[in-house]
Design a protein around this motif. Structure first.
Motif, PDB file in Angstrom:
ATOM      1  N   THR A  38      -7.960   1.243   6.915  1.00 16.43           N
ATOM      2  CA  THR A  38      -6.737   0.435   6.777  1.00 16.43           C
ATOM      3  C   THR A  38      -6.204   0.506   5.354  1.00 16.43           C
ATOM      4  O   THR A  38      -4.995   0.653   5.137  1.00 16.43           O
ATOM      5  CB  THR A  38      -7.019  -1.034   7.166  1.00 16.43           C
ATOM      6  OG1 THR A  38      -7.516  -1.064   8.497  1.00 16.43           O
ATOM      7  CG2 THR A  38      -5.780  -1.886   7.061  1.00 16.43           C
ATOM      8  N   ILE A  39      -7.078   0.418   4.383  1.00 14.39           N
ATOM      9  CA  ILE A  39      -6.661   0.485   2.978  1.00 14.39           C
ATOM     10  C   ILE A  39      -6.067   1.853   2.657  1.00 14.39           C
ATOM     11  O   ILE A  39      -5.015   1.953   2.016  1.00 14.39           O
ATOM     12  CB  ILE A  39      -7.848   0.157   2.044  1.00 14.39           C
ATOM     13  CG1 ILE A  39      -8.228  -1.311   2.192  1.00 14.39           C
ATOM     14  CG2 ILE A  39      -7.516   0.487   0.595  1.00 14.39           C
ATOM     15  CD1 ILE A  39      -9.529  -1.681   1.518  1.00 14.39           C
ATOM     16  N   VAL A  40      -6.721   2.910   3.112  1.00 16.16           N
ATOM     17  CA  VAL A  40      -6.230   4.266   2.860  1.00 16.16           C
ATOM     18  C   VAL A  40      -4.881   4.483   3.551  1.00 16.16           C
ATOM     19  O   VAL A  40      -3.946   5.028   2.951  1.00 16.16           O
ATOM     20  CB  VAL A  40      -7.276   5.316   3.320  1.00 16.16           C
ATOM     21  CG1 VAL A  40      -6.701   6.716   3.280  1.00 16.16           C
ATOM     22  CG2 VAL A  40      -8.524   5.217   2.461  1.00 16.16           C
ATOM     23  N   LEU A  41      -4.761   4.036   4.803  1.00 17.08           N
ATOM     24  CA  LEU A  41      -3.506   4.184   5.537  1.00 17.08           C
ATOM     25  C   LEU A  41      -2.376   3.396   4.867  1.00 17.08           C
ATOM     26  O   LEU A  41      -1.252   3.894   4.741  1.00 17.08           O
ATOM     27  CB  LEU A  41      -3.679   3.731   6.986  1.00 17.08           C
ATOM     28  CG  LEU A  41      -2.439   3.811   7.866  1.00 17.08           C
ATOM     29  CD1 LEU A  41      -1.979   5.263   8.014  1.00 17.08           C
ATOM     30  CD2 LEU A  41      -2.708   3.185   9.212  1.00 17.08           C
ATOM     31  N   GLN A  46       2.619   3.344   1.892  1.00 16.34           N
ATOM     32  CA  GLN A  46       3.355   2.783   0.759  1.00 16.34           C
ATOM     33  C   GLN A  46       3.931   3.885  -0.132  1.00 16.34           C
ATOM     34  O   GLN A  46       5.046   3.765  -0.635  1.00 16.34           O
ATOM     35  CB  GLN A  46       2.440   1.873  -0.050  1.00 16.34           C
ATOM     36  CG  GLN A  46       3.157   1.031  -1.061  1.00 16.34           C
ATOM     37  CD  GLN A  46       2.216   0.057  -1.736  1.00 16.34           C
ATOM     38  OE1 GLN A  46       0.995   0.168  -1.633  1.00 16.34           O
ATOM     39  NE2 GLN A  46       2.777  -0.901  -2.434  1.00 16.34           N
ATOM     40  N   ARG A  47       3.182   4.968  -0.310  1.00 15.12           N
ATOM     41  CA  ARG A  47       3.680   6.092  -1.113  1.00 15.12           C
ATOM     42  C   ARG A  47       4.726   6.916  -0.368  1.00 15.12           C
ATOM     43  O   ARG A  47       5.612   7.491  -0.977  1.00 15.12           O
ATOM     44  CB  ARG A  47       2.522   7.011  -1.513  1.00 15.12           C
ATOM     45  CG  ARG A  47       1.805   6.556  -2.755  1.00 15.12           C
ATOM     46  CD  ARG A  47       0.771   7.565  -3.230  1.00 15.12           C
ATOM     47  NE  ARG A  47      -0.474   7.325  -2.492  1.00 15.12           N
ATOM     48  CZ  ARG A  47      -1.068   8.228  -1.721  1.00 15.12           C
ATOM     49  NH1 ARG A  47      -0.581   9.426  -1.581  1.00 15.12           N
ATOM     50  NH2 ARG A  47      -2.184   7.927  -1.097  1.00 15.12           N
ATOM     51  N   SER A  48       4.639   6.976   0.941  1.00 13.26           N
ATOM     52  CA  SER A  48       5.476   7.878   1.724  1.00 13.26           C
ATOM     53  C   SER A  48       6.801   7.278   2.187  1.00 13.26           C
ATOM     54  O   SER A  48       7.741   8.012   2.465  1.00 13.26           O
ATOM     55  CB  SER A  48       4.711   8.365   2.946  1.00 13.26           C
ATOM     56  OG  SER A  48       3.536   9.029   2.554  1.00 13.26           O
ATOM     57  N   PHE A  51       9.762   0.408   1.226  1.00 17.34           N
ATOM     58  CA  PHE A  51       9.238  -0.893   1.661  1.00 17.34           C
ATOM     59  C   PHE A  51      10.060  -1.447   2.819  1.00 17.34           C
ATOM     60  O   PHE A  51       9.510  -1.958   3.801  1.00 17.34           O
ATOM     61  CB  PHE A  51       9.225  -1.865   0.478  1.00 17.34           C
ATOM     62  CG  PHE A  51       8.634  -3.201   0.807  1.00 17.34           C
ATOM     63  CD1 PHE A  51       7.269  -3.347   0.997  1.00 17.34           C
ATOM     64  CD2 PHE A  51       9.449  -4.316   0.936  1.00 17.34           C
ATOM     65  CE1 PHE A  51       6.728  -4.574   1.306  1.00 17.34           C
ATOM     66  CE2 PHE A  51       8.911  -5.545   1.244  1.00 17.34           C
ATOM     67  CZ  PHE A  51       7.548  -5.673   1.427  1.00 17.34           C
ATOM     68  N   LYS A  52      11.382  -1.345   2.722  1.00 14.50           N
ATOM     69  CA  LYS A  52      12.266  -1.872   3.759  1.00 14.50           C
ATOM     70  C   LYS A  52      11.996  -1.180   5.096  1.00 14.50           C
ATOM     71  O   LYS A  52      11.951  -1.824   6.144  1.00 14.50           O
ATOM     72  CB  LYS A  52      13.728  -1.695   3.341  1.00 14.50           C
ATOM     73  CG  LYS A  52      14.706  -2.316   4.296  1.00 14.50           C
ATOM     74  CD  LYS A  52      16.130  -2.177   3.774  1.00 14.50           C
ATOM     75  CE  LYS A  52      17.120  -2.780   4.743  1.00 14.50           C
ATOM     76  NZ  LYS A  52      18.491  -2.669   4.257  1.00 14.50           N
ATOM     77  N   SER A  53      11.790   0.128   5.077  1.00 12.99           N
ATOM     78  CA  SER A  53      11.510   0.871   6.301  1.00 12.99           C
ATOM     79  C   SER A  53      10.187   0.432   6.930  1.00 12.99           C
ATOM     80  O   SER A  53      10.072   0.319   8.156  1.00 12.99           O
ATOM     81  CB  SER A  53      11.456   2.367   6.015  1.00 12.99           C
ATOM     82  OG  SER A  53      12.678   2.816   5.492  1.00 12.99           O
ATOM     83  N   LEU A  54       9.191   0.185   6.091  1.00 10.25           N
ATOM     84  CA  LEU A  54       7.893  -0.259   6.594  1.00 10.25           C
ATOM     85  C   LEU A  54       7.998  -1.634   7.250  1.00 10.25           C
ATOM     86  O   LEU A  54       7.415  -1.867   8.315  1.00 10.25           O
ATOM     87  CB  LEU A  54       6.866  -0.303   5.463  1.00 10.25           C
ATOM     88  CG  LEU A  54       6.408   1.049   4.916  1.00 10.25           C
ATOM     89  CD1 LEU A  54       5.521   0.837   3.698  1.00 10.25           C
ATOM     90  CD2 LEU A  54       5.687   1.833   5.986  1.00 10.25           C
ATOM     91  N   ILE A  55       8.753  -2.521   6.620  1.00 10.24           N
ATOM     92  CA  ILE A  55       8.924  -3.864   7.181  1.00 10.24           C
ATOM     93  C   ILE A  55       9.643  -3.791   8.521  1.00 10.24           C
ATOM     94  O   ILE A  55       9.241  -4.439   9.491  1.00 10.24           O
ATOM     95  CB  ILE A  55       9.682  -4.787   6.193  1.00 10.24           C
ATOM     96  CG1 ILE A  55       8.845  -5.029   4.942  1.00 10.24           C
ATOM     97  CG2 ILE A  55      10.066  -6.105   6.849  1.00 10.24           C
ATOM     98  CD1 ILE A  55       7.541  -5.763   5.187  1.00 10.24           C
ATOM     99  N   ILE A  56      10.705  -3.004   8.592  1.00 13.05           N
ATOM    100  CA  ILE A  56      11.460  -2.869   9.845  1.00 13.05           C
ATOM    101  C   ILE A  56      10.561  -2.289  10.937  1.00 13.05           C
ATOM    102  O   ILE A  56      10.557  -2.775  12.075  1.00 13.05           O
ATOM    103  CB  ILE A  56      12.725  -2.014   9.630  1.00 13.05           C
ATOM    104  CG1 ILE A  56      13.720  -2.790   8.770  1.00 13.05           C
ATOM    105  CG2 ILE A  56      13.345  -1.605  10.956  1.00 13.05           C
ATOM    106  CD1 ILE A  56      14.908  -1.980   8.303  1.00 13.05           C
ATOM    107  N   ALA A  57       9.781  -1.277  10.612  1.00  8.44           N
ATOM    108  CA  ALA A  57       8.872  -0.679  11.598  1.00  8.44           C
ATOM    109  C   ALA A  57       7.816  -1.680  12.053  1.00  8.44           C
ATOM    110  O   ALA A  57       7.499  -1.769  13.250  1.00  8.44           O
ATOM    111  CB  ALA A  57       8.219   0.560  11.009  1.00  8.44           C
TER     112      ALA A  57
END
Length: 107
Positions: A38-41, A46-48, A51-57
């Motif tokens: 989980t930490i590695v993923l 986060q690098r790829s 932040f906004k895209s991650l939250i929406i997903a």
């Protein structure tokens, strides 16, 4: 830190779940592997991605799973009603102690 805290709980886990030391150690290893992945993923995502895209997903994925589940209301759940009853009983006890007009009966 997590490994140490898990090791301390081995006797309790063995007793509660009626498992051997070997099984509890494997379960702990699997848990720590899941935490590591989980930490590695999370670092990779986060690098790829932004932040906004991650939250929406994440919100989209969460809402899709919630829609597929059987809807329920927290007010209708048994746990909530039990908690509400306990709080009411504690509030009543507090009111009884604090009532200045209450007659003291030592019996």
């Amino acid at each position: 830190m997590v490994e140490t805290s898990m090791n301390v709980t081995f006797p309790t886990l063995m007793k509660v779940f009626n498992q051997s030391l070997n099984n509890v150690q494997w379960i702990t290893t699997a848990y720590l592997l899941a935490v590591t992945l989980t930490i590695v993923l999370a670092a990779y995502l986060q690098r790829s991605f932004k932040f906004k895209s991650l939250i929406i997903a994440a919100v989209t994925a969460w809402s899709k799973t919630k829609v597929s589940e059987k809807p329920y209301s927290i007010r209708g759940s048994k746990a909530f009603s039990d908690l509400k009853k306990q709080c009411g009983q504690q509030a009543q006890k507090r009111e009884d102690r604090e009532d200045p007009d209450a007659v003291f009966d030592p019996a």
